[in-house]
Write a protein that holds these residues in place. Sequence first.
Motif, mmCIF file in Angstrom:
data_model
loop_
_atom_site.group_PDB
_atom_site.id
_atom_site.type_symbol
_atom_site.label_atom_id
_atom_site.label_comp_id
_atom_site.label_asym_id
_atom_site.label_seq_id
_atom_site.Cartn_x
_atom_site.Cartn_y
_atom_site.Cartn_z
ATOM 1 N N ALA A 105 0.605 -1.233 -0.229
ATOM 2 C CA ALA A 105 -0.067 0.151 0.287
ATOM 3 C C ALA A 105 1.152 1.441 0.097
ATOM 4 O O ALA A 105 1.963 1.157 0.344
ATOM 5 N N PRO A 106 0.906 2.095 -0.882
ATOM 6 C CA PRO A 106 1.418 3.597 -0.255
ATOM 7 C C PRO A 106 1.213 3.936 0.755
ATOM 8 O O PRO A 106 0.761 3.463 1.752
ATOM 9 N N GLY A 107 2.791 4.496 1.312
ATOM 10 C CA GLY A 107 2.716 4.929 2.485
ATOM 11 C C GLY A 107 3.860 3.908 3.417
ATOM 12 O O GLY A 107 4.192 3.897 4.606
ATOM 13 N N SER A 108 4.275 2.869 2.824
ATOM 14 C CA SER A 108 4.418 0.992 3.236
ATOM 15 C C SER A 108 6.131 1.249 2.448
ATOM 16 O O SER A 108 5.801 1.478 1.315
ATOM 17 N N LYS A 109 6.485 0.744 3.482
ATOM 18 C CA LYS A 109 7.815 -0.073 1.960
ATOM 19 C C LYS A 109 8.431 -1.757 3.380
ATOM 20 O O LYS A 109 7.699 -2.171 3.935
ATOM 21 N N LEU A 110 9.136 -2.296 2.488
ATOM 22 C CA LEU A 110 9.790 -3.624 2.749
ATOM 23 C C LEU A 110 10.402 -3.610 4.050
ATOM 24 O O LEU A 110 11.475 -2.808 3.517
ATOM 25 N N LEU A 111 10.770 -4.420 4.903
ATOM 26 C CA LEU A 111 10.999 -4.438 5.800
ATOM 27 C C LEU A 111 11.872 -5.792 5.479
ATOM 28 O O LEU A 111 11.222 -6.981 5.004
ATOM 29 N N THR A 112 13.270 -5.874 5.638
ATOM 30 C CA THR A 112 14.291 -7.851 6.242
ATOM 31 C C THR A 112 14.043 -8.396 7.253
ATOM 32 O O THR A 112 14.779 -7.779 7.696
ATOM 33 N N CYS A 113 13.759 -9.043 7.785
ATOM 34 C CA CYS A 113 13.551 -9.063 9.385
ATOM 35 C C CYS A 113 14.558 -10.906 9.542
ATOM 36 O O CYS A 113 15.610 -10.531 9.654
ATOM 37 N N PHE A 114 14.164 -11.845 8.567
ATOM 38 C CA PHE A 114 14.845 -12.717 8.147
ATOM 39 C C PHE A 114 15.112 -13.402 6.647
ATOM 40 O O PHE A 114 16.040 -13.270 6.179
ATOM 41 N N GLU A 115 14.303 -12.891 5.856
ATOM 42 C CA GLU A 115 14.242 -13.511 4.120
ATOM 43 C C GLU A 115 13.617 -12.226 3.859
ATOM 44 O O GLU A 115 13.112 -11.030 3.789
ATOM 45 N N GLY A 116 14.357 -11.949 2.742
ATOM 46 C CA GLY A 116 14.010 -10.459 1.302
ATOM 47 C C GLY A 116 12.691 -10.278 1.804
ATOM 48 O O GLY A 116 11.719 -11.214 1.255
ATOM 49 N N GLY A 117 12.217 -8.552 2.275
ATOM 50 C CA GLY A 117 10.724 -8.743 1.766
ATOM 51 C C GLY A 117 9.918 -9.948 2.482
ATOM 52 O O GLY A 117 7.947 -10.134 2.720
ATOM 53 N N ASP A 118 10.156 -10.020 3.778
ATOM 54 C CA ASP A 118 9.245 -10.993 4.718
ATOM 55 C C ASP A 118 8.880 -10.018 5.762
ATOM 56 O O ASP A 118 7.247 -10.560 6.238
ATOM 57 N N THR A 119 8.751 -8.776 5.630
ATOM 58 C CA THR A 119 7.979 -7.296 6.915
ATOM 59 C C THR A 119 7.463 -6.699 5.805
ATOM 60 O O THR A 119 8.515 -6.148 5.292
ATOM 61 N N VAL A 120 6.671 -5.611 6.313
ATOM 62 C CA VAL A 120 5.661 -4.341 5.612
ATOM 63 C C VAL A 120 5.551 -3.783 7.291
ATOM 64 O O VAL A 120 5.416 -3.689 8.060
ATOM 65 N N THR A 121 6.682 -2.085 6.680
ATOM 66 C CA THR A 121 6.001 -1.172 7.841
ATOM 67 C C THR A 121 6.001 -0.119 6.604
ATOM 68 O O THR A 121 5.490 0.051 6.150
ATOM 69 N N HIS A 122 5.208 0.984 7.552
ATOM 70 C CA HIS A 122 5.841 2.683 7.257
ATOM 71 C C HIS A 122 6.369 2.849 6.541
ATOM 72 O O HIS A 122 7.926 2.814 7.034
ATOM 73 N N SER A 123 6.607 4.006 5.675
ATOM 74 C CA SER A 123 7.910 4.591 5.297
ATOM 75 C C SER A 123 7.338 6.170 5.564
ATOM 76 O O SER A 123 8.728 6.509 5.452
#
Length: 173
Positions: A105-123
């Motif tokens: 969604a707009p206003g969000s970005k991927l975060l890598t906790c353990f593997e690439g793109g496994d988490t989404v957070t606000h940007s």
Amino acid sequence: MEDGGRAHTAIVGWACTTLCLVSYVAAFSQGASLSACTDMMPRHLRVQLHSSNNNYVTVHTNMSLYFPGDKVPVTVRSTRDYMGFMLQARKVSNNEIAGTFIFLAPGSKLLTCFEGGDTVTHSDKSLKRNLSFVWKAPDQPIGDIKFFISIVQSYFVYWAKIESAVVAQGGEN
């Protein structure tokens, strides 16, 4: 002279405290910290956790069953505005983060906790209410999953690990 020294010390103390708080707030205005990956808890100062049973946010998917490699739509609905969030899919069997998010969604970005793109957070810290994402299941079987979201309404108020219904994995032998 004594009053001047106290005033100087007070001004220096105030300046240091203000700079520390401003830098701390700015650090989380563009997304959750990697230190929150495991427990999904914000690392703000003096935050107040609210019960995940008494919240205004729900995590939905229109699928009750998925197969390895499937793309699963995930919708976060809220009756109030919030600024920050962290969203993950986790295996029901062992609570490990699983899969990757492929649509944000707009206003969000991927975060890598353990593997690439496994988490989404606000940007950013813009107000959010209803957001849509797409999660891609791993190509190999991982079992049933749930989606979890932590919501930060303000710097001091948050809800942690609000969970979706179970999404069962199909096609297991």
